[in-house]
Design an enzyme around this catalytic site. Sequence first.
Site, PDB file in Angstrom:
ATOM      1  N   ASP A  52       0.850  -1.118  -0.010  1.00  0.00           N
ATOM      2  CA  ASP A  52       0.072   0.013  -0.050  1.00  0.00           C
ATOM      3  C   ASP A  52       1.095   1.179  -0.121  1.00  0.00           C
ATOM      4  O   ASP A  52       2.071   1.208   0.460  1.00  0.00           O
ATOM      5  CB  ASP A  52      -0.793   0.113   1.061  1.00  0.00           C
ATOM      6  CG  ASP A  52      -2.158   0.949   0.903  1.00  0.00           C
ATOM      7  OD1 ASP A  52      -2.235   1.748   0.229  1.00  0.00           O
ATOM      8  OD2 ASP A  52      -3.218   0.377   1.645  1.00  0.00           O
ATOM      9  N   TRP A  53       0.391   2.420  -0.410  1.00  0.00           N
ATOM     10  CA  TRP A  53       1.159   3.301  -0.756  1.00  0.00           C
ATOM     11  C   TRP A  53       1.939   4.006   0.712  1.00  0.00           C
ATOM     12  O   TRP A  53       1.127   4.452   1.601  1.00  0.00           O
ATOM     13  CB  TRP A  53       0.504   4.577  -1.395  1.00  0.00           C
ATOM     14  CG  TRP A  53       0.504   4.228  -2.958  1.00  0.00           C
ATOM     15  CD1 TRP A  53       0.728   5.421  -3.723  1.00  0.00           C
ATOM     16  CD2 TRP A  53       0.334   3.243  -3.561  1.00  0.00           C
ATOM     17  NE1 TRP A  53       0.869   4.997  -5.103  1.00  0.00           N
ATOM     18  CE2 TRP A  53       0.272   3.692  -5.024  1.00  0.00           C
ATOM     19  CE3 TRP A  53      -0.077   1.905  -3.390  1.00  0.00           C
ATOM     20  CZ2 TRP A  53       0.423   2.683  -6.129  1.00  0.00           C
ATOM     21  CZ3 TRP A  53      -0.233   1.246  -4.543  1.00  0.00           C
ATOM     22  CH2 TRP A  53       0.241   1.595  -5.741  1.00  0.00           C
TER      23      TRP A  53
END
Length: 728
Positions: free
Chosen positions: A259-260
């Site tokens: 995930d970012w």
Amino acid sequence: MKRLFLTTLLLVLFAGMQLFGQVNTKTIEKKIDVLIEQLTLEEKVAMCHAQSKFSTPGVPRLGIPEIWMSDGPHGVRAEIAWDTWDHAGWTNDSCTAFPALTCLAATFNPNLSFKYGKAIGEEARYRKKDILLGPGVNIYRTPLNGRNFEYMGEDPYLASKLVVPYIKGVQENGVAACVKHYALNNQEHWRNHINVELSDRALYEIYLPAFKAAVLEGEVWAIMGAYNKIRGQFCCHNELMVNKILKGDWAFDGVLVTDWGATHDTKEAALYGLDMEMGTGTDGLTSSSKNAYDNYYLANPFLELLKSGEIDEFVVDDKVRRILRLMFRTNMDPTRTFGKMTNQQHFEVAREVATEGIVLLKNDKGFFPIDPAIKQTIAVIGENATRSMTIGGGSSELKTKHEISPLEGIQKRFKNARIIHAMGYASGPSVYGWVLPTNLNADSLKRAAIEVAAEADIVLFVGGLNKSHHQDCEGDDRTQFALPFGQDDLLNEILKVNKNTAFIMLSGNAVEMPWISKVKALVQAWYLGSEAGHAIADVISGDVNPSGKLPFSFPVKLEDNAAHSFGEISYPGDGINQEYKEDILVGYRWHDTKKIKPLFEFGYGLSYSTFKLLSAKTDKSTYKKGEVIKVSCEIKNTGKSKGSEVIQMYVNDVEASVLRPLKELKAFNKVNLNPGETKSVIMEIPVDELAFFDDSKMNWNLESGQFKLMLGTSSREIKKVLQIAVKN
């Protein structure tokens, strides 16, 4: 030059062989071997991290393309700028907004899930995306989780059965589905650092099955790691979750994407299974070298450890092999389709999912359907009747080609009626997901709504939550179980002047309903996307008979929910750690086992017709490990309308050596019937699926004994009970 020529020749030969259908897995792996041999160490490392917000670099000298990805899972997100979260300003990046995944789960229809996945995959392919970041299968644990609307409910079996066809539909287009968020990202509050502690039974029985099905049955090509920690290690580089379970036990051969901003350590990321790092830092190359892409954890720091010999080169080779394998499935597969832009067919799929997912929760004296031929005054009250529900919500925001509001849909279908609208309440404008104070006067809005309600024949209150901060939105959780913005008070005032009132609830979560005994009808309408208004009008007019079933339980009060019954350490945690004290008793498992009556139970949903389960029997009385239980039953539509009913089969272990839920969903079948029609249905349960996870052996344990098969139309409406024996 000789190596470059060899690489180019092999690529040409490979393309030719694919065109004639002669390529197999072994051929691809050999091709990958050749490419890895040609890559420099620097090029290998570069492939493991981002070059922009939503892409990773290719290797131009070898003809290896970039990988481009887009947020999902309800539609292909508008283009984002290279280095910032600003929109890129394109004019041709509109999409079909499909209903939120809570709505898809409520359909209990795997065939429809495939159509959903195929349509969204076509749009992703047309937009030249290689990875679609979705779907999400985190378990609905608390009704406060801001991101529940993106997931498929509280039951691992239901989520498993719906995620697989979605994946297959997407990947049929040569676009990788990226199932998220692996794992235990069951709240947004403190998501970036909270450490989750739970039993092995809860992990394997509740929180992993949908991910396992995505890998083993859906053959998904990408998985996104979660932000949180599990047992002290961050999910994106977690030795247990990634190396042992995902890539070990399940033999996942795809790519693990962060995930970012979910990467935290170079050595752990390298050794514990992370393949592709995205979003570390939030301003890319635009402000300082600290956040530049070459300084990501799997960038220059990784390269240095490889060059020093502290990390062996086979570690990066495995990552590159997985990335190249994904490419041969997507952007290096010359046979993949061209995809399709947003079109009427996709809007029809969105409308079909929306109408099948709408759940009729209450319908006193047949309030619905409303006959469109009758001339009457209908008051449509509520901000949600006109508010856009495709924007906002975080990364699942959408720029749709059109969005039919509930008010517009009702106006178009009920042309013989006089439709009057009052806003009633205001949440305030949303800016980047945050709600600003409204400049509208709350008292004036309320008075206007009461006046409109008083002169109407019927009132349709369109309320609920929205997709702004502290509502159904990424980034944080809800702060209250009650409806926001004074809706409870407004509704009570409306009911004083017009008792002929129904509530159309737009939300991705359960809410407190102190007014439930007073309203004539209640419709759970979710976030329905582009065709929201049309779908709502389809159902309340009777053009479509509602058939949706709740994919999660609605507790009467927040303390009745399992996660909230154990105090703050269970939810939201103490700021550092969180303990899943309810263990395996999530959702209806908790309500049924602890005898806590919910407001509306899992699997519940009304119809304009009535159905009767006439008979049920098993093919035999005793089963052994490895066999399949076959249950045949007959169901009849005893009403006057064509409609669908979901037969749900739950299993009860009569005498187990460990605590087991009173019942667990193990099969379901959605049956469409004409009035008076009877159909025979066969449902199957592999005997091995009756096992529990034995943490003393760290393996599944199928005990001999008696089991009850409980057939019904919800988790509490059990119509037939069969008993079988299992002998090992």
